[in-house]
Design a protein around this motif. Structure first.
Motif, PDB file in Angstrom:
ATOM      1  N   MET A   1      14.234   5.835  -8.775  1.00 36.12           N
ATOM      2  CA  MET A   1      13.194   6.820  -9.035  1.00 36.12           C
ATOM      3  C   MET A   1      12.328   6.917  -7.783  1.00 36.12           C
ATOM      4  SD  MET A   1      10.389   6.745 -12.078  1.00 36.12           S
ATOM      5  CE  MET A   1      11.621   6.576 -13.349  1.00 36.12           C
TER       6      MET A   1
ATOM      7  N   TYR B   1      14.646  -1.957  -8.578  1.00 35.71           N
ATOM      8  CA  TYR B   1      14.127  -0.600  -8.751  1.00 35.71           C
ATOM      9  C   TYR B   1      14.108  -0.186 -10.214  1.00 35.71           C
ATOM     10  CZ  TYR B   1      15.124   0.080  -3.765  1.00 35.71           C
ATOM     11  OH  TYR B   1      15.158  -0.027  -2.405  1.00 35.71           O
ATOM     12  N   ILE B   2      13.178   0.686 -10.531  1.00 38.00           N
ATOM     13  CA  ILE B   2      13.323   1.453 -11.762  1.00 38.00           C
ATOM     14  C   ILE B   2      14.189   2.642 -11.372  1.00 38.00           C
ATOM     15  CG2 ILE B   2      12.187   2.879 -13.488  1.00 38.00           C
ATOM     16  CD1 ILE B   2       9.874   1.069 -13.521  1.00 38.00           C
TER      17      ILE B   2
ATOM     18  N   HIS C   1       4.336   7.485  -9.603  1.00 39.38           N
ATOM     19  CA  HIS C   1       5.226   7.519 -10.773  1.00 39.38           C
ATOM     20  C   HIS C   1       5.377   6.117 -11.348  1.00 39.38           C
ATOM     21  CE1 HIS C   1       8.307   5.845  -8.133  1.00 39.38           C
ATOM     22  NE2 HIS C   1       8.023   6.794  -7.249  1.00 39.38           N
TER      23      HIS C   1
ATOM     24  N   ASP D   1      13.107  -2.458  -1.320  1.00 43.10           N
ATOM     25  CA  ASP D   1      13.183  -1.507  -0.210  1.00 43.10           C
ATOM     26  C   ASP D   1      12.450  -1.974   1.041  1.00 43.10           C
ATOM     27  OD1 ASP D   1      10.798  -1.300  -1.591  1.00 43.10           O
ATOM     28  OD2 ASP D   1      10.730   0.887  -1.634  1.00 43.10           O
ATOM     29  N   ILE D   2      11.390  -2.747   0.860  1.00 47.74           N
ATOM     30  CA  ILE D   2      10.601  -3.111   2.038  1.00 47.74           C
ATOM     31  C   ILE D   2      10.558  -4.621   2.256  1.00 47.74           C
ATOM     32  CG2 ILE D   2       9.232  -0.996   2.205  1.00 47.74           C
ATOM     33  CD1 ILE D   2       7.084  -2.231   0.517  1.00 47.74           C
TER      34      ILE D   2
ATOM     35  N   THR E   1       5.211  -2.235  -9.982  1.00 51.00           N
ATOM     36  CA  THR E   1       4.682  -3.269  -9.076  1.00 51.00           C
ATOM     37  C   THR E   1       3.209  -3.543  -9.376  1.00 51.00           C
ATOM     38  OG1 THR E   1       6.034  -2.181  -7.410  1.00 51.00           O
ATOM     39  CG2 THR E   1       4.658  -3.995  -6.656  1.00 51.00           C
TER      40      THR E   1
ATOM     41  N   ALA F   1       9.005  -3.926  -3.899  1.00 47.86           N
ATOM     42  CA  ALA F   1      10.397  -3.777  -4.338  1.00 47.86           C
ATOM     43  C   ALA F   1      11.296  -4.155  -3.168  1.00 47.86           C
ATOM     44  CB  ALA F   1      10.661  -2.350  -4.793  1.00 47.86           C
TER      45      ALA F   1
ATOM     46  N   LYS G   1       9.608   9.727  -5.302  1.00 43.58           N
ATOM     47  CA  LYS G   1       9.015  11.054  -5.207  1.00 43.58           C
ATOM     48  C   LYS G   1       9.811  11.971  -4.285  1.00 43.58           C
ATOM     49  CE  LYS G   1       5.746   8.685  -2.338  1.00 43.58           C
ATOM     50  NZ  LYS G   1       5.047   7.499  -2.667  1.00 43.58           N
TER      51      LYS G   1
ATOM     52  N   GLY H   1       7.587   3.935 -11.071  1.00 43.57           N
ATOM     53  CA  GLY H   1       8.054   2.928 -10.108  1.00 43.57           C
ATOM     54  C   GLY H   1       6.853   2.213  -9.492  1.00 43.57           C
TER      55      GLY H   1
ATOM     56  N   ILE I   1       0.887  -1.167   0.000  1.00 43.57           N
ATOM     57  CA  ILE I   1       0.000   0.000   0.000  1.00 43.57           C
ATOM     58  C   ILE I   1       0.919   1.209   0.000  1.00 43.57           C
ATOM     59  CG2 ILE I   1      -2.117  -1.039   0.861  1.00 43.57           C
ATOM     60  CD1 ILE I   1      -1.266  -0.163   3.690  1.00 43.57           C
ATOM     61  N   TYR I   2       0.710   2.078  -0.965  1.00 44.10           N
ATOM     62  CA  TYR I   2       1.663   3.161  -1.222  1.00 44.10           C
ATOM     63  C   TYR I   2       1.415   4.349  -0.303  1.00 44.10           C
ATOM     64  CZ  TYR I   2       2.229   0.288  -5.382  1.00 44.10           C
ATOM     65  OH  TYR I   2       2.438  -0.775  -6.225  1.00 44.10           O
ATOM     66  N   TYR I   3       2.505   5.072   0.002  1.00 44.41           N
ATOM     67  CA  TYR I   3       2.364   6.296   0.799  1.00 44.41           C
ATOM     68  C   TYR I   3       1.751   7.382  -0.073  1.00 44.41           C
ATOM     69  CZ  TYR I   3       5.749   4.497   4.225  1.00 44.41           C
ATOM     70  OH  TYR I   3       6.398   3.763   5.170  1.00 44.41           O
TER      71      TYR I   3
ATOM     72  N   ASP J   1      -1.239   3.805   2.248  1.00 45.79           N
ATOM     73  CA  ASP J   1      -0.763   3.683   3.626  1.00 45.79           C
ATOM     74  C   ASP J   1      -0.702   5.105   4.183  1.00 45.79           C
ATOM     75  OD1 ASP J   1       0.644   3.098   5.910  1.00 45.79           O
ATOM     76  OD2 ASP J   1       2.453   2.381   4.886  1.00 45.79           O
TER      77      ASP J   1
ATOM     78  N   HIS K   1      11.154  -7.269  -6.161  1.00 46.00           N
ATOM     79  CA  HIS K   1      11.843  -6.919  -7.406  1.00 46.00           C
ATOM     80  C   HIS K   1      12.780  -5.734  -7.189  1.00 46.00           C
ATOM     81  CE1 HIS K   1       9.179  -3.455  -7.795  1.00 46.00           C
ATOM     82  NE2 HIS K   1       8.176  -4.257  -7.483  1.00 46.00           N
TER      83      HIS K   1
HETATM   84  N1  MSP Z   1       3.774   2.308   2.591  1.00 44.20           N
HETATM   85  C1  MSP Z   1       4.900   1.464   2.409  1.00 44.20           C
HETATM   86  C2  MSP Z   1       4.485   0.047   2.068  1.00 44.20           C
HETATM   87  C3  MSP Z   1       3.604  -0.618   3.064  1.00 44.20           C
HETATM   88  S1  MSP Z   1       3.121  -2.202   2.509  1.00 44.20           S
HETATM   89  C4  MSP Z   1       2.407  -2.897   3.806  1.00 44.20           C
HETATM   90  C5  MSP Z   1       5.774   1.995   1.293  1.00 44.20           C
HETATM   91  N2  MSP Z   1       5.190   2.809   0.411  1.00 44.20           N
HETATM   92  S2  MSP Z   1       5.907   3.478  -0.871  1.00 44.20           S
HETATM   93  O1  MSP Z   1       4.961   4.415  -1.425  1.00 44.20           O
HETATM   94  O2  MSP Z   1       7.187   3.973  -0.544  1.00 44.20           O
HETATM   95  O3  MSP Z   1       5.996   2.313  -1.898  1.00 44.20           O
HETATM   96  C6  MSP Z   1       7.079   1.444  -1.959  1.00 44.20           C
HETATM   97  C7  MSP Z   1       6.839   0.515  -3.108  1.00 44.20           C
HETATM   98  O4  MSP Z   1       6.562   1.255  -4.311  1.00 44.20           O
HETATM   99  C8  MSP Z   1       8.029  -0.347  -3.468  1.00 44.20           C
HETATM  100  O5  MSP Z   1       8.156  -1.473  -2.634  1.00 44.20           O
HETATM  101  C9  MSP Z   1       7.674  -0.688  -4.895  1.00 44.20           C
HETATM  102  O6  MSP Z   1       6.652  -1.630  -4.905  1.00 44.20           O
HETATM  103  C10 MSP Z   1       7.129   0.622  -5.429  1.00 44.20           C
HETATM  104  N3  MSP Z   1       8.169   1.488  -5.938  1.00 44.20           N
HETATM  105  C11 MSP Z   1       8.371   2.796  -5.577  1.00 44.20           C
HETATM  106  N4  MSP Z   1       9.404   3.287  -6.306  1.00 44.20           N
HETATM  107  C12 MSP Z   1       9.892   2.342  -7.130  1.00 44.20           C
HETATM  108  C13 MSP Z   1      10.938   2.281  -8.060  1.00 44.20           C
HETATM  109  N5  MSP Z   1      11.689   3.322  -8.354  1.00 44.20           N
HETATM  110  N6  MSP Z   1      11.143   1.095  -8.679  1.00 44.20           N
HETATM  111  C14 MSP Z   1      10.409  -0.031  -8.429  1.00 44.20           C
HETATM  112  N7  MSP Z   1       9.420  -0.001  -7.534  1.00 44.20           N
HETATM  113  C15 MSP Z   1       9.094   1.178  -6.912  1.00 44.20           C
HETATM  114  O7  MSP Z   1       6.935   1.626   1.245  1.00 44.20           O
END
Ligand code: MSP
Length: 526
Positions: A297, A289-290, A20, A260-261, A26, A258, A299, A22, A12-14, A51, A287
């Protein structure tokens, strides 16, 4: 009998900035897998969401002069809009500010506390504000956050902690004795950097900001974001709430994130589930990163590529294809405008687009759009194409399960290239010169249509908007909503009616002038 379930999740994305490409990677990868599994007949639950709690969101909202809820409402809407635009077939979009999630997280916190795994203590450590992560001194890289390379601050506060040691053995076993974490290379990283040195207890509450779910029995504290965030995977199914009744989908078949987490999903999430006595998920695929200009990449660094710009100009399916095709299984992908344009030109316009338009044009020209029932039987010249095409489905099935999406696409395009080569080998324009060769010509063109049918059905999970246009042209009637039969027949030859009628249509993927387009894109995407 009910169909077998398949549960796949994106992180779940912030909602702290615009999405973008990236994020698109996913989400498109999960979408392709979800669509493929639906074709296979699975009862799929595909989830995504936002998130929305934490210090960073609180700060961003303040900077924007907005109430945090108003702020997250706006950005969550942008994510939804993007997923709609990109044809993402998610079944559920969870927002962690929704009521059912919040009350479920409070119950989860209380359950783990009552079991004796959560205790009150004091935290002092190095804290990365943008990543919302505490780090130990030894985890820092040159004194900076090991994940994003930014400065960390000294932080100290009263906090609740969750014990990790009771779960260490189980976590290590899961990582080292099963295929849970893919690619396997990440297993060593987790074991050597986190498990071997001794798992640290996890900070699960904070008092220095308010934008979070209150700890039910100690309202000075809000639940620290990772316990809140990870729980989404079960609360959205209805765990500890009445909004849904879908726990039959648990355990997840595939969590995708990705790298990162990966720590949160391979260690902390496993501890939380174990504390709740819930079954463990089947697979975590993390996976790469882009990257843009050599760095991730993101924000927060501002080096992002806007998916709306690319989608408008080149089509959403072309964008989905390029990122899924070029991301390696266990490495990063460097995005560049040239790479994307060349990929569109070579694979989509030249190989696939030409195959479809040449084949359809020949059926139109030589047979007035309808092939005759009577044709010659296949001969040795045809067997290479037929064997490769009918064997494709099994290969793609296993690559989807791994999941190796780039390789799955490579395999599909091998069939498309083979079909183009078959045109050169059989030279239909020469067969067309002699009336006596017409039965052979009909056979050749039918084989080409069949190769297109098989490739396009398997490609429809990746490029769902364009493949139905191909089907219209090659006279293939597939139920777009329900592709079970189309998929089932993708391993068979001779499925199109013998007297199939084609219909010439628009060019499915136009070719671009790379130099001109790159110059244009460079003014927008640096
Ligand atoms: N909120 C947490 C995730 C909680 S899940 C229980 C978080 N959010 S995030 O907005 O930072 O999203 C991270 C995810 O976004 C990465 O794990 C990946 O899936 C995706 N990506 C964000 N930037 C990316 C790239 N540049 N390349 C590939 N994936 C990217 O972490």
């Amino acid at each position: 009998m009910a169909n077998k379930t398949f549960y796949i999740t994106t992180p779940i994305y912030y909602p702290s900035g615009n999405p973008h490409i990236g994020h698109c990677y996913t989400t498109s990868a999960c979408d392709a897998i979800a669509r493929y599994k639906r074709m296979q007949g699975f009862d799929v639950m595909f989830s995504t969401g936002t998130d929305e709690h934490g210090m960073k969101i609180e700060e961003n909202a303040k900077k924007a002069g907005l109430d945090p809820q108003v702020y997250v409402d706006e950005i969550a809407a942008k994510f939804k809009k993007l997923w709609e635009y990109m044809n993402i077939s998610y079944n559920r979009f969870i927002r962690t500010t929704n009521k059912a999630h919040k009350s479920a997280v409070q119950k989860i916190f209380k359950t783990i506390y009552d079991k004796g795994y959560i205790y009150k203590g004091e935290y002092s450590g190095k804290y990365c504000v943008p990543d919302e992560s505490f780090w130990t001194q030894s985890q820092l890289k040159d004194g900076k956050c090991p994940e994003c390379g930014r400065d960390v601050i000294d932080a100290k506060e009263e906090a609740y902690f969750m014990k990790m040691q009771p779960f260490a053995e189980k976590i290590e076993k899961l990582l080292t004795e099963t295929d849970y974490l893919q690619p396997q290379a990440r297993v060593n990283e987790m074991v050597n950097n986190f498990i071997k040195p001794g798992l640290e207890d996890l900070c699960v509450s904070r008092t220095t900001f308010k934008w979070g779910i209150p700890v039910p029995f100690d309202e000075e504290h809000v639940v620290y974001v990772w316990l809140d965030a990870l729980s989404n995977y079960i609360t959205l199914l209805g765990y500890e709430n009445d909004e849904h009744d879908d726990m039959r989908y648990w355990a997840a078949d595939l969590h995708m994130t990705a790298k990162d987490i990966v720590r949160f999903h391979s260690i902390i999430w496993i501890a939380i589930l174990s504390a709740l006595d819930l079954p463990l998920p089947n697979k975590l695929y993390s996976h790469g990163y882009i990257n843009l200009g050599g760095s991730k990449m993101g924000k927060s660094t501002g080096n992002v590529v806007d998916p709306f710009i690319l989608g408008e100009r080149y089509g959403v399916d072309a964008l989905r294809y390029q990122i899924l095709r070029d991301m390696p299984f266990s490495g990063d992908m460097d995005y560049s405008n040239e790479l994307m344009l060349n990929r569109i030109n070579t694979d989509l316009a030249n190989d696939l687009g030409n195959l479809v338009s040449r084949t359809v044009a020949m059926v139109e020209k030589y047979f007035d759009s309808t092939l005759p029932e009577e044709k010659l039987q296949n001969n040795e010249q045809d067997s290479g194409l037929i064997t490769l095409a009918t064997g494709l489905k099994a290969k793609v099935d296993s690559l989807i399960d791994e999941p190796q999406l780039g390789l799955a696409l490579t395999e599909i395009f091998k069939v498309i290239s083979r079909a183009n080569k078959y045109i050169d080998e059989t030279a239909p324009w020469i067969l067309a010169k002699d009336e006596a060769d017409k039965p052979r010509l009909a056979c050749v063109l039918y084989n080409l249509l069949e190769a297109i049918r098989i490739s396009s059905v398997l490609l429809s999970a990746f490029m769902p908007a364009t493949m139905p246009k191909v089907w219209e042209q090659i006279g293939f009637c597939a139920d777009r909503e329900y592709l079970f039969n189309a998929y089932k027949n993708a391993g068979l030859w001779g499925v199109l009616p013998q007297d199939v009628t084609v219909k010439r249509g628009e060019i499915i993927f136009p070719r671009f002038d790379v130099v001109k387009e790159t110059a244009y894109l460079n003014t927008l995407i640096k």
